[in-house]
Design a protein around this motif. Sequence first.
Motif: not given
Length: 267
Positions: A84-95, A124-128, A162-169, A114-115
Amino acid sequence: MIDTSKEIIATGKLCKTFSTGGVQQHVLRNLDIQIKQGDFTVIMGPSGSGKTTLLYAISGMDKPTLGVVRFGDMKISDLSNDELALFRRYNCGFVFQRIYLCDDMSLLDNVVISGLLVNNNRKHIAFKAKQLFKQAGLSEREWNKFPAQLSGGEAQKGAIVRALINDPVVLFADEPTGSLNSSSGETVLEILTKANRAGQSIVMVTHDIATALRGNRVLYLRDGIIVGECRLGEYEGVSDSGQAADMDGISKFRREVLSKFLSHMRW
């Protein structure tokens, strides 16, 4: 083009029970809900109705006692805590209402770290991150401040970046304006609204009617059961150019629809 017919979250007979002192408390009761791509779903209900518990269950923050939670093609209710921890990392953003930023890092570093959990290309992460900061209305001066040096609104903007940095689903928000003044809260809502217009799926818990107006649908929870749903359509208080409208720009009809619904729900 966002496929708004695509179902990204579905639950089947979802139940959550807590046991305190040998007494069982049934917080969620046999919930069947569906959330589609591009939805801005708002969860409302009285205190203790199970809103945050539901948010945690469908985001993989907590596991249900019984029932099924599907996220796309994945049955996340069967995953282990590590999975679940890996799932959240790649799929979810939280505020959250409380702004969980690391006090000993600058705002930029909070986002970059976080990125890097998903993409190890720091440049790339810093630019984004900087692009997202600009979209959120944060200047370079704020990027390099520590959380204690920021206003509540600035810090919450950073938390959204921060919640959006990894393009959450899906971006999950739990009372994101609850600790902010009205001006800062409105600014935060504009950021979420523009993200949704760009295709970001959002699930948000709130008790505030003005905040709920940002959603295209409102689910009303009482005693762990969805007792009503209100379809509002796309929020029209932000123009296509992304410029904010004042509160008078919000459709009177939209307000009346939600007010009537909440009255029927005995809000």
